[in-house]
Design a protein around this motif. Structure first.
Motif, PDB file in Angstrom:
ATOM      1  N   ILE A 124       0.884  -1.135   0.019  1.00  0.00           N
ATOM      2  CA  ILE A 124       0.007   0.047  -0.044  1.00  0.00           C
ATOM      3  C   ILE A 124       0.795   1.375  -0.203  1.00  0.00           C
ATOM      4  O   ILE A 124       0.826   2.196  -0.783  1.00  0.00           O
ATOM      5  CB  ILE A 124      -0.990   0.021   1.137  1.00  0.00           C
ATOM      6  CG1 ILE A 124      -1.888  -1.195   0.997  1.00  0.00           C
ATOM      7  CG2 ILE A 124      -1.610   1.173   1.334  1.00  0.00           C
ATOM      8  CD1 ILE A 124      -2.847  -1.560   2.278  1.00  0.00           C
ATOM      9  N   LEU A 125       1.780   1.292   0.845  1.00  0.00           N
ATOM     10  CA  LEU A 125       2.606   2.538   0.939  1.00  0.00           C
ATOM     11  C   LEU A 125       3.659   2.634  -0.214  1.00  0.00           C
ATOM     12  O   LEU A 125       3.968   3.800  -0.456  1.00  0.00           O
ATOM     13  CB  LEU A 125       3.557   2.396   2.304  1.00  0.00           C
ATOM     14  CG  LEU A 125       3.042   2.571   3.531  1.00  0.00           C
ATOM     15  CD1 LEU A 125       3.637   2.031   4.778  1.00  0.00           C
ATOM     16  CD2 LEU A 125       2.389   3.664   3.555  1.00  0.00           C
ATOM     17  N   THR A 126       4.149   1.523  -0.899  1.00  0.00           N
ATOM     18  CA  THR A 126       5.413   2.114  -1.793  1.00  0.00           C
ATOM     19  C   THR A 126       4.659   1.177  -3.384  1.00  0.00           C
ATOM     20  O   THR A 126       5.283   1.708  -4.372  1.00  0.00           O
ATOM     21  CB  THR A 126       6.538   1.115  -1.575  1.00  0.00           C
ATOM     22  OG1 THR A 126       6.075  -0.415  -1.573  1.00  0.00           O
ATOM     23  CG2 THR A 126       7.160   1.406   0.010  1.00  0.00           C
ATOM     24  N   GLY A 127       3.722   0.460  -3.291  1.00  0.00           N
ATOM     25  CA  GLY A 127       3.212   0.059  -4.529  1.00  0.00           C
ATOM     26  C   GLY A 127       4.324  -0.867  -5.190  1.00  0.00           C
ATOM     27  O   GLY A 127       4.348  -1.177  -6.543  1.00  0.00           O
ATOM     28  N   ILE A 128       4.938  -1.719  -4.169  1.00  0.00           N
ATOM     29  CA  ILE A 128       5.830  -2.678  -4.661  1.00  0.00           C
ATOM     30  C   ILE A 128       5.314  -4.108  -4.017  1.00  0.00           C
ATOM     31  O   ILE A 128       5.219  -4.128  -2.760  1.00  0.00           O
ATOM     32  CB  ILE A 128       7.540  -2.500  -4.065  1.00  0.00           C
ATOM     33  CG1 ILE A 128       7.835  -1.203  -4.594  1.00  0.00           C
ATOM     34  CG2 ILE A 128       8.358  -3.664  -4.414  1.00  0.00           C
ATOM     35  CD1 ILE A 128       9.133  -0.773  -4.108  1.00  0.00           C
ATOM     36  N   GLU A 129       5.143  -4.936  -4.937  1.00  0.00           N
ATOM     37  CA  GLU A 129       4.688  -6.534  -4.566  1.00  0.00           C
ATOM     38  C   GLU A 129       5.914  -7.202  -4.473  1.00  0.00           C
ATOM     39  O   GLU A 129       6.237  -7.735  -5.686  1.00  0.00           O
ATOM     40  CB  GLU A 129       3.384  -6.807  -5.434  1.00  0.00           C
ATOM     41  CG  GLU A 129       2.939  -8.417  -4.922  1.00  0.00           C
ATOM     42  CD  GLU A 129       1.944  -8.740  -5.760  1.00  0.00           C
ATOM     43  OE1 GLU A 129       1.766  -9.934  -5.831  1.00  0.00           O
ATOM     44  OE2 GLU A 129       1.170  -7.897  -6.271  1.00  0.00           O
ATOM     45  N   LEU A 130       6.640  -7.723  -3.541  1.00  0.00           N
ATOM     46  CA  LEU A 130       7.632  -8.531  -3.613  1.00  0.00           C
ATOM     47  C   LEU A 130       7.560  -9.645  -2.435  1.00  0.00           C
ATOM     48  O   LEU A 130       7.890  -9.567  -1.181  1.00  0.00           O
ATOM     49  CB  LEU A 130       9.099  -7.702  -3.253  1.00  0.00           C
ATOM     50  CG  LEU A 130      10.434  -8.714  -3.137  1.00  0.00           C
ATOM     51  CD1 LEU A 130      10.874  -9.167  -4.605  1.00  0.00           C
ATOM     52  CD2 LEU A 130      11.431  -7.596  -2.899  1.00  0.00           C
ATOM     53  N   PRO A 131       7.110 -10.710  -2.889  1.00  0.00           N
ATOM     54  CA  PRO A 131       6.594 -11.557  -1.908  1.00  0.00           C
ATOM     55  C   PRO A 131       7.941 -12.503  -1.423  1.00  0.00           C
ATOM     56  O   PRO A 131       9.160 -12.467  -2.182  1.00  0.00           O
ATOM     57  CB  PRO A 131       5.751 -12.944  -2.615  1.00  0.00           C
ATOM     58  CG  PRO A 131       5.862 -12.633  -3.858  1.00  0.00           C
ATOM     59  CD  PRO A 131       6.301 -10.936  -3.901  1.00  0.00           C
ATOM     60  N   CYS A 132       8.016 -12.922  -0.264  1.00  0.00           N
ATOM     61  CA  CYS A 132       9.081 -13.319   0.307  1.00  0.00           C
ATOM     62  C   CYS A 132       9.520 -14.933  -0.428  1.00  0.00           C
ATOM     63  O   CYS A 132      10.691 -15.522  -0.140  1.00  0.00           O
ATOM     64  CB  CYS A 132       9.081 -13.793   1.746  1.00  0.00           C
ATOM     65  SG  CYS A 132       7.915 -14.943   2.393  1.00  0.00           S
ATOM     66  N   GLU A 133       8.600 -15.445  -1.103  1.00  0.00           N
ATOM     67  CA  GLU A 133       8.982 -16.696  -2.036  1.00  0.00           C
ATOM     68  C   GLU A 133      10.069 -16.625  -3.101  1.00  0.00           C
ATOM     69  O   GLU A 133      10.727 -17.289  -3.663  1.00  0.00           O
ATOM     70  CB  GLU A 133       7.594 -17.417  -2.464  1.00  0.00           C
ATOM     71  CG  GLU A 133       6.876 -17.829  -1.631  1.00  0.00           C
ATOM     72  CD  GLU A 133       6.083 -16.859  -0.463  1.00  0.00           C
ATOM     73  OE1 GLU A 133       5.480 -17.032   0.536  1.00  0.00           O
ATOM     74  OE2 GLU A 133       5.951 -15.673  -1.115  1.00  0.00           O
ATOM     75  N   VAL A 134      10.188 -15.316  -3.637  1.00  0.00           N
ATOM     76  CA  VAL A 134      11.129 -14.723  -4.717  1.00  0.00           C
ATOM     77  C   VAL A 134      12.532 -15.045  -4.153  1.00  0.00           C
ATOM     78  O   VAL A 134      12.877 -14.733  -2.918  1.00  0.00           O
ATOM     79  CB  VAL A 134      10.911 -13.323  -4.956  1.00  0.00           C
ATOM     80  CG1 VAL A 134      12.017 -12.713  -6.146  1.00  0.00           C
ATOM     81  CG2 VAL A 134       9.378 -12.902  -5.583  1.00  0.00           C
ATOM     82  N   THR A 135      13.270 -15.638  -5.311  1.00  0.00           N
ATOM     83  CA  THR A 135      14.564 -15.850  -4.968  1.00  0.00           C
ATOM     84  C   THR A 135      15.454 -14.671  -5.306  1.00  0.00           C
ATOM     85  O   THR A 135      15.580 -14.435  -6.243  1.00  0.00           O
ATOM     86  CB  THR A 135      15.035 -17.302  -5.418  1.00  0.00           C
ATOM     87  OG1 THR A 135      14.397 -18.272  -5.005  1.00  0.00           O
ATOM     88  CG2 THR A 135      16.566 -17.342  -5.261  1.00  0.00           C
ATOM     89  N   LEU A 136      16.354 -13.925  -4.311  1.00  0.00           N
ATOM     90  CA  LEU A 136      17.053 -12.923  -4.695  1.00  0.00           C
ATOM     91  C   LEU A 136      18.359 -13.035  -4.752  1.00  0.00           C
ATOM     92  O   LEU A 136      18.620 -13.698  -3.572  1.00  0.00           O
ATOM     93  CB  LEU A 136      16.615 -11.706  -3.920  1.00  0.00           C
ATOM     94  CG  LEU A 136      15.018 -11.128  -4.124  1.00  0.00           C
ATOM     95  CD1 LEU A 136      15.015  -9.914  -3.123  1.00  0.00           C
ATOM     96  CD2 LEU A 136      14.965 -10.601  -5.652  1.00  0.00           C
ATOM     97  N   GLY A 137      19.361 -12.579  -5.601  1.00  0.00           N
ATOM     98  CA  GLY A 137      20.854 -12.573  -5.296  1.00  0.00           C
ATOM     99  C   GLY A 137      20.991 -11.414  -4.163  1.00  0.00           C
ATOM    100  O   GLY A 137      20.159 -10.846  -3.793  1.00  0.00           O
TER     101      GLY A 137
END
Length: 190
Positions: free
Chosen positions: A58-71
């Motif tokens: 809501i605050l940032t407009g960024i949907e980044l679920p914790c299931e994503v694998t990030l480097g």
């Protein structure tokens, strides 16, 4: 978790005002809670994560679920309108900007992009489907990428055309040569 948060702090130039840093903190918390083995102990942390994740959306407009694998050193340069599928995988030193979508090509069909190291994704780009993006790739603003992109290339347009760094369009026969010289995009798995 704290080592990753320190690295995120440095990645975002130690500026607490960066919305990407807020999202990364919630993402790291969400990943950390999976380390709690007993479900009944993990449950309050899961509830808190879901609340924080929704607040960040809501605050940032960024949907980044914790299931994503990030480097490492993943950077969200601008906020707003970013949607990343939980199946997506990113390599190290990737940068994304506002309006980016990384996810499924068709509703109800699993599989999301696997993105290599040092990939720069321009504003408004859409990367969709079970595709591989090689290392050192630039995705142009508003590009719609629906096919594999070999390493050391640029993807621009709708649908995206793949150009070598020498600004010429990559022919299907050239893709094999570029992949051979720069390492195949299929080896990008993180």
């Amino acid at each position: 978790m704290f080592d990753h948060l320190r690295e995120d702090w440095r990645t975002y130039d130690r500026q607490l005002s960066r919305q990407g840093l807020w999202v990364m903190a919630v993402y790291r918390f969400g990943r950390w809670r999976y380390n709690i083995r007993q479900r009944w102990l993990r449950l309050p942390f899961s509830f808190l994560y879901k609340f924080l994740q929704k607040a960040m959306e809501i605050l940032t407009g960024i949907e980044l679920p914790c299931e994503v694998t990030l480097g490492r050193r993943f950077r969200i340069d601008h906020f707003g309108g970013i949607v990343i599928s939980g199946d997506a995988t990113f390599g190290d030193d990737c940068i994304i900007r506002n309006g980016v979508t990384v996810g499924l090509r068709y509703t109800g069909q699993r599989g999301a992009p696997i993105i290599g190291n040092r990939v720069d994704i321009g504003a408004g780009a859409k990367i969709l489907g079970t595709i591989h993006i090689g290392d050192d790739v630039a995705i142009g603003a508003n590009a719609v990428v629906l096919q594999d992109v070999p390493a050391n290339c640029v993807a621009v347009g709708i649908p995206a055309r793949i150009l070598s760094r020498k600004n010429r369009e990559v022919e299907p026969s050239d893709e094999a040569q570029i992949a051979k010289n720069a390492g195949p995009a299929s080896e990008v798995l993180v």
